[in-house]
Motif scaffolding. Structure first.
Motif, PDB file in Angstrom:
ATOM      1  N   LYS A 233       0.844  -1.199   0.000  1.00  0.00           N
ATOM      2  CA  LYS A 233       0.000   0.000   0.000  1.00  0.00           C
ATOM      3  C   LYS A 233       0.878   1.247   0.000  1.00  0.00           C
ATOM      4  CE  LYS A 233      -3.427   0.249   2.775  1.00  0.00           C
ATOM      5  NZ  LYS A 233      -4.246   0.265   4.016  1.00  0.00           N
ATOM      6  N   GLN A 234       0.378   2.287  -0.607  1.00  0.00           N
ATOM      7  CA  GLN A 234       1.088   3.557  -0.643  1.00  0.00           C
ATOM      8  C   GLN A 234       0.150   4.677  -0.200  1.00  0.00           C
ATOM      9  OE1 GLN A 234       2.730   4.626  -4.426  1.00  0.00           O
ATOM     10  NE2 GLN A 234       3.322   6.673  -3.772  1.00  0.00           N
ATOM     11  N   TYR A 235       0.688   5.578   0.630  1.00  0.00           N
ATOM     12  CA  TYR A 235      -0.090   6.701   1.130  1.00  0.00           C
ATOM     13  C   TYR A 235       0.507   8.003   0.604  1.00  0.00           C
ATOM     14  CZ  TYR A 235      -1.680   3.162   4.455  1.00  0.00           C
ATOM     15  OH  TYR A 235      -2.186   2.029   5.016  1.00  0.00           O
ATOM     16  N   GLU A 236      -0.346   8.958   0.313  1.00  0.00           N
ATOM     17  CA  GLU A 236       0.118  10.240  -0.204  1.00  0.00           C
ATOM     18  C   GLU A 236       0.589  11.173   0.903  1.00  0.00           C
ATOM     19  OE1 GLU A 236      -3.136  11.680  -2.545  1.00  0.00           O
ATOM     20  OE2 GLU A 236      -2.191  11.001  -4.409  1.00  0.00           O
ATOM     21  N   ASN A 237      -0.220  11.325   1.938  1.00  0.00           N
ATOM     22  CA  ASN A 237       0.077  12.312   2.984  1.00  0.00           C
ATOM     23  C   ASN A 237       0.085  11.654   4.357  1.00  0.00           C
ATOM     24  OD1 ASN A 237       0.053  14.560   1.103  1.00  0.00           O
ATOM     25  ND2 ASN A 237      -2.186  14.303   1.048  1.00  0.00           N
ATOM     26  N   LYS A 238       0.777  10.548   4.430  1.00  0.00           N
ATOM     27  CA  LYS A 238       0.816   9.819   5.683  1.00  0.00           C
ATOM     28  C   LYS A 238       2.132   9.078   5.798  1.00  0.00           C
ATOM     29  CE  LYS A 238      -1.823   6.357   8.291  1.00  0.00           C
ATOM     30  NZ  LYS A 238      -3.003   5.440   8.256  1.00  0.00           N
ATOM     31  N   PRO A 240       4.172   5.892   7.844  1.00  0.00           N
ATOM     32  CA  PRO A 240       5.069   5.648   6.698  1.00  0.00           C
ATOM     33  C   PRO A 240       4.315   5.684   5.374  1.00  0.00           C
ATOM     34  CG  PRO A 240       4.541   3.601   7.793  1.00  0.00           C
ATOM     35  CD  PRO A 240       3.941   4.686   8.645  1.00  0.00           C
ATOM     36  N   ARG A 241       5.022   6.062   4.304  1.00  0.00           N
ATOM     37  CA  ARG A 241       4.411   6.179   2.982  1.00  0.00           C
ATOM     38  C   ARG A 241       3.977   4.821   2.441  1.00  0.00           C
ATOM     39  NH1 ARG A 241       5.657  10.111  -0.637  1.00  0.00           N
ATOM     40  NH2 ARG A 241       4.222   8.936  -1.978  1.00  0.00           N
ATOM     41  N   TYR A 242       4.711   3.761   2.807  1.00  0.00           N
ATOM     42  CA  TYR A 242       4.432   2.437   2.270  1.00  0.00           C
ATOM     43  C   TYR A 242       4.191   1.450   3.402  1.00  0.00           C
ATOM     44  CZ  TYR A 242       6.442   4.426  -1.971  1.00  0.00           C
ATOM     45  OH  TYR A 242       6.705   5.223  -3.051  1.00  0.00           O
TER      46      TYR A 242
END
Length: 348
Positions: A233-238, A240-242
């Protein structure tokens, strides 16, 4: 992977935008490179040998007309592998180009599945079921339908292969198949992962819930040999990013199926039969006419008669020699004095 030199942005000799990864059963990593960054590079398929220090086995650049549609640059998005008895095929989604692309490892060539229907447009994800009646499942970008097509038709390069609607109602973002024909997929709007046994009528079964997977943010699914289901999973504004998520589902990847139809018979394909090179194979295939069969039988009879005569002649000669030896021995025994004298001379 395998080095920083192969990750240089704008260098068309390096990887630019990886959109798909698959590892086959003989230890090769297949990497689908879309090629689009700040520089327009052609999309490529990279194959690495993980058993030989990640050495490059093959780099294949796709023809321009495979990823262009009406002068608009398309992209290659996802791939799955199809193991046959003598080859490995890759089925590749090309959403913008409105094509399904097929690549043959043995031929080192690719082609587009031609179809006049709307189903090939904007294919965004693909999965393949195992077994003798394997089907390629695919969905379209921003579509709420899941379709499938016969893998046998794709292998035969059949034009306008029949497409079947599997279900409709909710859009899918990513999917993967296991070795038993169970399809794992996400329904992003419901924040959950589901599974469906494709050998039965469609019925979704929740696997994981409260898993937020947004289509616009990259994520991947995969199954390992130990029966684990992995999600990135990848997060934009969080931070850890991954994140890397893992769930024990007790299933292996579709590539480890026990039965794979290699052509049209119920044969079992072993991964040991899959050669890593493009060595030519030879086979004998001929038919005998009824007249030829008659001549062949006559020749076999004559050959057997000739062999019998030869053996009889040899046996007869051996018997004649044995008879002469017996006669000589009887003659010598009839003259005991001469025989004894001969023994006396030899003893001295």
């Amino acid at each position: 992977m395998p080095s920083w030199e192969m990750q240089v942005s704008g260098d068309c000799e390096a990887m630019q935008a990886v959109r798909g990864l698959q590892v086959d059963t003989v230890g090769r990593l297949w990497v689908l490179d879309d090629g689009r960054t700040s520089t327009e590079c052609p999309p490529k398929l990279w194959i690495f040998d993980l058993n030989k220090n990640d050495s490059v086995v093959l780099v294949y650049a796709f023809p321009r007309d495979f990823y262009y549609y009406k002068s608009e640059r398309g992209k290659l998005h996802d791939l799955v592998l199809d193991r046959t008895k003598t080859d490995w095929l890759a089925y590749i989604a090309s959403p913008n180009a409105r094509n399904l692309v097929v690549f043959s490892f043995k031929r080192n060539a690719s082609w587009v599945v031609k179809s006049s229907v709307v189903f090939w447009r904007q294919i965004s994800g693909v999965a393949i079921s195992p077994g003798t009646r394997a089907r390629l499942y695919f969905f379209q970008f921003n579509s709420k339908e899941l379709f499938s097509v016969s893998v046998r038709d794709l292998r035969a390069r059949k034009e306008d292969p029949a497409v079947r609607l599997e279900f409709s109602g909710t859009s899918i973002s990513r999917m993967v198949m296991d070795a038993e024909g169970v399809l794992y997929f996400d329904l992003g709007v419901r924040k959950s992962l589901f599974k469906w046994n494709t050998s039965s009528p469609f019925k979704e079964e929740r696997l994981l819930k409260d898993v937020l997977l947004v289509r616009d943010i990259p994520f991947t699914f995969t199954l390992d040999e130990q029966g684990n289901f992995w999600i990135t999973k990848q997060y934009e504004n969080k931070k850890p990013r991954y994140k890397l998520l893992k769930a024990d589902v007790g299933a292996k990847s579709y590539l480890y199926d026990a039965i794979t139809d290699c052509s049209s018979s119920n044969e079992t394909c072993d991964s040991s039969e899959m050669e890593k090179d493009d060595s030519p194979t030879f086979s004998w295939n001929f038919e005998i006419s009824p007249e030829g069969k008659t001549i062949f039988i006559i020749l076999l009879i004559c050959l057997n008669v000739a062999i019998a005569v030869s053996l009889g002649t040899v046996i007869y000669c051996l018997l004649q020699k044995l008879k002469k030896l017996q006669d000589s021995f009887k003659e010598a025994m009839a003259r005991p004095k001469e025989f004894k004298g001969l023994l006396a001379v030899n003893s001295t």
